[in-house]
Design an enzyme around this catalytic site. Structure first.
Site, PDB file in Angstrom:
ATOM      1  N   LYS A  54     -22.812 -69.463  73.606  1.00  0.00           N
ATOM      2  CA  LYS A  54     -22.764 -70.912  73.361  1.00  0.00           C
ATOM      3  C   LYS A  54     -21.747 -71.236  72.267  1.00  0.00           C
ATOM      4  O   LYS A  54     -20.967 -72.178  72.370  1.00  0.00           O
ATOM      5  CB  LYS A  54     -24.166 -71.437  72.995  1.00  0.00           C
ATOM      6  N   GLN A  98     -32.724 -71.748  69.730  1.00  0.00           N
ATOM      7  CA  GLN A  98     -32.818 -70.802  70.839  1.00  0.00           C
ATOM      8  C   GLN A  98     -34.280 -70.405  71.074  1.00  0.00           C
ATOM      9  O   GLN A  98     -34.962 -69.964  70.158  1.00  0.00           O
ATOM     10  CB  GLN A  98     -31.951 -69.562  70.539  1.00  0.00           C
ATOM     11  N   ASP A 121     -30.333 -79.912  73.968  1.00  0.00           N
ATOM     12  CA  ASP A 121     -31.035 -79.100  74.968  1.00  0.00           C
ATOM     13  C   ASP A 121     -31.965 -79.972  75.815  1.00  0.00           C
ATOM     14  O   ASP A 121     -32.452 -79.543  76.849  1.00  0.00           O
ATOM     15  CB  ASP A 121     -31.877 -78.011  74.258  1.00  0.00           C
TER      16      ASP A 121
END
Ligand code: NDP
Length: 291
Positions: A54, A98, A121
């Site tokens: 990422k 994460q 996200d």
């Protein structure tokens, strides 16, 4: 092979190029570089690999990234403190924690603390809540389901009025994918581990999204001829011909399904590359919203 292959790698590359061009336009106009903050807790090798990918994408697209790596035994309080400071930071446009977090941390509370304007996200309960409500728009759509829908649309698959079947009801893939399909006027059935007669349900699907994490579980004979098959699964299968001793396969038996389906995504090279591309798109959007 009768199915048209949906090339996720090529479509993801187009998205990345569009994002990079927009980032370059912004910075040339004197605006700040969209910047993603990544938060990694602990030392899971897979999570570290995802975060690295990422951050690398941010760099390749001209975006900024700041990384916070916390020890596996970090307290809830410390992690919350970090999220709050990232929420306040003018330099950070998007925040990505994460997952999964170590078991002692309250994941739901952490996700709900992320400011909705920085929730790239799309996992904050506010964004998911908006996705679930008719006539409301989330600020950000979770990246993998967003990628699935984008692949269908780019391939010219008609979603409105279609019978769609989603295999899996996880918070990060199955459920948001189903909500997105409903929002696009498909008639949606969501299947899970207690669903009866899975082959019979799958046979009704004009669109099938498979996200269960079981190697080659969906057989070709379950697929309705001409259906669009989006395979989210990433599973490793022993393969002695590979140096690593394994290869990646999806949740759908590709060799069988490609003879029946109208469209199909391969694994790897289908949904996988879309996830990071959509994260980059969301991070650019975050910068635009906050401007
Ligand atoms: P989860 O394990 O969180 O969820 C799996 C879902 O599948 C659950 O809802 C479960 O049902 C259902 N399920 C499990 N077994 C069966 C079965 N035999 N029949 C019907 N349903 C079943 O997985 P994720 O959603 O996180 O991931 C799914 C797959 O997608 C994995 O292979 C993962 O690696 C991959 N993935 C790929 C990404 C990408 O970028 N391409 C991103 C994220 C995930 P129940 O709820 O009843 O337990």
């Amino acid at each position: 092979m009768t199915a048209q292959l949906i090339d996720g790698k090529a479509i993801a590359q187009q998205v990345r190029e569009q994002v990079a061009a927009e980032v370059a336009r912004r910075t040339a106009a004197g605006k700040s570089r969209p910047t993603l903050a990544t938060v990694l807790v602990g030392d899971r090798v897979d999570s570290a690999t995802y975060v690295r990918a990422k951050r690398k994408a941010c760099e390749e697209l001209g975006m900024g990234s700041v990384h916070h790596h916390l020890p596996a035994d970090v307290s809830q309080e410390e992690l919350e403190k970090l999220i709050k400071s990232l929420n306040r930071s003018k330099k950070v446009n998007g925040i990505l924690v994460q997952l999964p977090l170590p078991a002692h941390l309250d994941e739901e509370r952490i996700l709900s603390l992320i400011s909705i304007e920085k929730d790239v996200d799309g996992f904050s309960p506010l964004n998911i809540g908006r996705l679930a409500q008719k006539g409301r728009e989330p600020l950000f759509v979770p990246c993998t389901p967003f990628g699935c829908i984008y692949l269908l649309e780019q391939s010219g698959v008609k979603i409105e009025g279609a019978n769609a079947v989603v295999l899996g009801r996880s918070n990060i893939v199955g459920m948001p994918a189903a909500l997105l399909l409903i929002g696009k006027n498909a008639t949606v059935t969501v299947c899970h581990s207690r669903t009866r007669d899975l082959p019979g349900v799958v046979r009704q699907a004009d669109i099938l999204i498979a996200a269960i994490g079981k190697a080659e579980f969906v057989r070709g004979e379950w697929i309705k001829p001409g259906a669009a098959v989006i395979d989210v699964g990433i599973n490793s299968k022993p393969d002695e011909t590979k140096k690593s001793g394994y290869r990646l396969v999806g949740d759908v038996n590709f060799d069988e399904a490609k003879e029946v389906a109208g469209w199909i995504t391969p694994v790897p090279g289908g949904v996988g590359p879309m996830t990071i591309a959509m994260l980059m798109k969301n991070t650019l959007r975050a910068a635009e919203i906050q401007q």
